[in-house]
Every structure is written in structure tokens, then in C-alpha cells.
Design a protein around this motif. Structure first.
Motif, PDB file in Angstrom:
ATOM      1  N   ALA A   1      48.049  62.681  33.150  1.00  0.00           N
ATOM      2  CA  ALA A   1      46.593  62.771  33.186  1.00  0.00           C
ATOM      3  C   ALA A   1      45.916  61.432  32.962  1.00  0.00           C
ATOM      4  CB  ALA A   1      46.103  63.766  32.143  1.00  0.00           C
ATOM      5  N   CYS A   2      44.717  61.320  33.542  1.00  0.00           N
ATOM      6  CA  CYS A   2      43.833  60.200  33.271  1.00  0.00           C
ATOM      7  C   CYS A   2      42.433  60.764  33.051  1.00  0.00           C
ATOM      8  CB  CYS A   2      43.828  59.193  34.419  1.00  0.00           C
ATOM      9  SG  CYS A   2      43.064  59.811  35.934  1.00  0.00           S
TER      10      CYS A   2
ATOM     11  N   VAL B   1      44.923  57.817  26.670  1.00  0.00           N
ATOM     12  CA  VAL B   1      44.933  58.351  28.026  1.00  0.00           C
ATOM     13  C   VAL B   1      44.305  57.301  28.940  1.00  0.00           C
ATOM     14  CG1 VAL B   1      44.141  60.207  29.542  1.00  0.00           C
ATOM     15  CG2 VAL B   1      44.703  60.703  27.151  1.00  0.00           C
ATOM     16  N   PRO B   2      44.947  56.938  30.054  1.00  0.00           N
ATOM     17  CA  PRO B   2      44.361  55.954  30.970  1.00  0.00           C
ATOM     18  C   PRO B   2      42.977  56.380  31.445  1.00  0.00           C
ATOM     19  CG  PRO B   2      46.639  56.400  31.549  1.00  0.00           C
ATOM     20  CD  PRO B   2      46.264  57.419  30.521  1.00  0.00           C
ATOM     21  N   VAL B   3      42.120  55.403  31.689  1.00  0.00           N
ATOM     22  CA  VAL B   3      40.733  55.668  32.057  1.00  0.00           C
ATOM     23  C   VAL B   3      40.388  54.969  33.369  1.00  0.00           C
ATOM     24  CG1 VAL B   3      38.312  55.376  31.386  1.00  0.00           C
ATOM     25  CG2 VAL B   3      40.037  55.908  29.640  1.00  0.00           C
TER      26      VAL B   3
ATOM     27  N   TYR C   1      48.447  59.942  39.345  1.00  0.00           N
ATOM     28  CA  TYR C   1      48.175  60.936  38.303  1.00  0.00           C
ATOM     29  C   TYR C   1      48.148  62.338  38.910  1.00  0.00           C
ATOM     30  CZ  TYR C   1      46.879  56.848  35.577  1.00  0.00           C
ATOM     31  OH  TYR C   1      46.899  55.628  34.937  1.00  0.00           O
ATOM     32  N   SER C   2      48.494  63.318  38.094  1.00  0.00           N
ATOM     33  CA  SER C   2      48.479  64.701  38.564  1.00  0.00           C
ATOM     34  C   SER C   2      47.175  65.405  38.191  1.00  0.00           C
ATOM     35  CB  SER C   2      49.660  65.482  37.969  1.00  0.00           C
ATOM     36  OG  SER C   2      49.532  65.607  36.558  1.00  0.00           O
ATOM     37  N   HIS C   3      46.524  64.953  37.131  1.00  0.00           N
ATOM     38  CA  HIS C   3      45.305  65.589  36.645  1.00  0.00           C
ATOM     39  C   HIS C   3      44.304  64.530  36.181  1.00  0.00           C
ATOM     40  CE1 HIS C   3      48.048  68.988  36.563  1.00  0.00           C
ATOM     41  NE2 HIS C   3      47.008  69.804  36.432  1.00  0.00           N
TER      42      HIS C   3
ATOM     43  N   PHE D   1      32.420  68.223  31.855  1.00  0.00           N
ATOM     44  CA  PHE D   1      33.608  67.990  31.032  1.00  0.00           C
ATOM     45  C   PHE D   1      34.647  69.001  31.485  1.00  0.00           C
ATOM     46  CE2 PHE D   1      35.909  68.147  26.828  1.00  0.00           C
ATOM     47  CZ  PHE D   1      36.240  66.802  26.776  1.00  0.00           C
ATOM     48  N   ARG D   2      35.576  68.550  32.348  1.00  0.00           N
ATOM     49  CA  ARG D   2      36.534  69.470  32.963  1.00  0.00           C
ATOM     50  C   ARG D   2      37.764  68.729  33.451  1.00  0.00           C
ATOM     51  NH1 ARG D   2      32.758  70.924  38.165  1.00  0.00           N
ATOM     52  NH2 ARG D   2      31.519  71.821  36.488  1.00  0.00           N
ATOM     53  N   VAL D   3      38.876  69.448  33.578  1.00  0.00           N
ATOM     54  CA  VAL D   3      40.130  68.865  34.067  1.00  0.00           C
ATOM     55  C   VAL D   3      40.425  69.427  35.457  1.00  0.00           C
ATOM     56  CG1 VAL D   3      42.576  68.464  33.635  1.00  0.00           C
ATOM     57  CG2 VAL D   3      41.006  68.775  31.704  1.00  0.00           C
ATOM     58  N   TYR D   4      40.683  68.527  36.402  1.00  0.00           N
ATOM     59  CA  TYR D   4      41.026  68.908  37.771  1.00  0.00           C
ATOM     60  C   TYR D   4      42.503  68.665  38.054  1.00  0.00           C
ATOM     61  CZ  TYR D   4      35.996  68.635  39.005  1.00  0.00           C
ATOM     62  OH  TYR D   4      34.642  68.807  39.089  1.00  0.00           O
TER      63      TYR D   4
END
Length: 258
Positions: A13-14, A38-40, A92-94, A165-168
Motif C-alpha cells: 500500500a501507499c 507507508v510510502p506517499v 503498489y496494490s492498494h 478517506f478510503r482505500v482502493y
């Protein structure tokens, strides 16, 4: 002790942060994100010189921060889409979407990433818990969008479509973006979730606290953005009418099977 978000094998994730002239807020927002290791990806959406200079400095100072520059301001939705596509290109996967203005409760980053690791094919959506800082008119106006979303999806699966604010899951959402015509401004957050649900995607909702900073800078343009959101709801409504017969047939078949 340094807080860390989980890094399970299931996901890589990033964090994607669209930025437009938030040169003050982004410093604090990034400072609160970095401890989670976490990478940004910062997406400079055609910001002014002062903000661009701040973003360049932040990217230079922090090894885990990648800066992406859009030469012309295109809107929050366009910046998020560009950031998601770059995140996928980087392997990244997410990606966890975070607003630059500091309104999100970043302490929930581990919770959202853990949920994504457990359900890697779902979008993990924030459902705001507001404090007294929320503008009342904006708070109540959101319910109009909620009702339209429930109508246009014929479900209550999306509790709040406007929270940024969500994860894809990146591979799936980038495929969806390639097939769906979604807005480039404040209409994007809602429209992409409806298209995702229409395509058979699943969503998990998690409550998260939201605070509006006293000196926060909002780029919501009441006239233009309300018009775009109204047009979006109209498009989605007619899209729902096209899909509704197939949904009803499917519901009837499932009812008979039971």
C-alpha cells in the motif's frame, strides 16, 4: 514508540494525497502520515509557486515521498485519478486516499489498511463522524447526495460517498476508471463508488472522525461544484434506470432459488 501501519503480504500500500494550494496544511498532514512508514504520493494539482516549492522540499526531505506534478489545475478528482494510476505504475496494490487539508483522522490509517489486507478486493470507505467544527449547511446538504446515491444504486451499501478517506484496490479501480466516465472535481468521490457498485464491486464502511480546521482552505466552489454534482446525479439516475430491469430480474431469480 513509532506507530506503524501493518504491512501484510496480501497488499503493498501507499498513500495518495491530492494537493492544490495547501502549502500550510500539507506540512502537518504529511508529518502525521509519515510515522506510519507507508510510502506517499503527493499530487501537485497545478498549485501556485509557494505551494509547489513546499511540495518539492517535502519530497526532497523524505525518502518515502514521491511527487507527481500536474502542470495545470484539473480538480481534485483528476488529481486522485492521476495519483492512483501512478501508484499502480509504481507497483503498489492498494492506495489510501487522504485529503491534504488535515480534516481526516490519520490515526485510523492502520485500521483501514488492515481492513484492505483482509478484504483486498473491496474499497474500504470512511464514514465521517463529525465534531462541532463541521459547517452545518455542508453537513446537512450531504444527506441529499446520500439519498440520491441510495436511489441510483438501489441499495444502502454506500454509507457516505463523499468522504475522501478510503482505500482502493489499484488494479481493479484503474480498470474501472478506464471504462467509466467520472468527474474531475468534487463529483469524483461519489461517482466512482456508484460505478464500482454497478460493476459488481464490494464496499466496506468504517467510521472515522472528521475535523474541519479553523483556518482550513476549501476549494469547493458552491456554484460550479453544486452544478457538477447535480449533473452527476442526473447521469447516474438515468444510468440506474437502464440497469434497474436487470437488477430486478436478478433479485426475482434469487428469490425463486431460495
Amino acid at each position: 514508540m513509532t506507530a506503524r501501519a501493518p504491512k501484510p503480504d496480501a497488499i503493498s500500500a501507499c498513500i495518495v494525497i491530492p494537493v492544490y494550494n495547501h502549502e500550510r496544511a500539507i506540512v502537518d498532514t504529511l508529518a502525521n502520515v509519515l510515522p506510519f512508514s507507508v510510502p506517499v504520493i503527493l499530487v501537485n494539482d497545478g498549485s501556485n509557486g509557494d505551494c509547489s516549492a513546499v511540495l518539492e522540499r517535502l519530497a526532497d526531505e523524505h525518502l518515502g515521498v514521491h511527487l507527481m506534478v500536474l502542470d495545470v489545475n484539473q480538480g481534485k478528482g483528476a488529481a486522485v485519478k492521476a495519483g492512483l494510476k501512478r501508484a499502480l505504475e509504481l507497483g503498489y496494490s492498494h492506495a489510501l486516499q487522504v485529503d491534504a487539508d488535515g480534516q481526516h483522522n490519520l490515526a485510523d490509517i492502520p485500521t483501514f489498511l488492515s481492513a484492505a489486507a483482509e478484504s483486498p478486493n473491496m474499497i474500504i470507505c470512511g464514514v465521517p463522524e463529525y465534531d462541532d467544527s463541521v459547517p452545518r449547511l455542508r453537513h446537512y446538504a450531504r444527506y441529499l447526495t446520500h439519498v440520491w446515491v441510495w436511489i441510483n444504486t438501489l441499495s444502502f451499501a454506500i454509507k457516505d460517498s463523499m468522504c475522501g478517506f478510503r482505500v482502493y484496490p489499484l488494479a481493479a479501480i484503474c480498470q474501472q476508471l478506464a471504462k467509466s466516465d467520472t468527474g474531475n472535481r468534487m463529483d469524483f468521490d461519489t461517482e466512482i463508488l456508484v460505478h464500482w457498485l454497478w460493476a459488481g464491486g464490494n464496499i466496506q464502511n468504517f467510521s472515522t472522525k472528521v475535523h474541519y480546521p479553523v483556518d482550513g482552505v476549501s476549494h469547493f466552489l458552491p456554484g460550479k461544484d453544486n452544478w457538477l454534482i447535480s449533473c452527476m446525479h442526473a447521469r447516474l439516475f438515468f444510468g440506474m434506470l437502464v440497469r434497474a430491469p436487470l437488477w430486478l430480474v436478478g433479485l426475482r431469480k434469487r428469490g425463486r432459488a431460495q
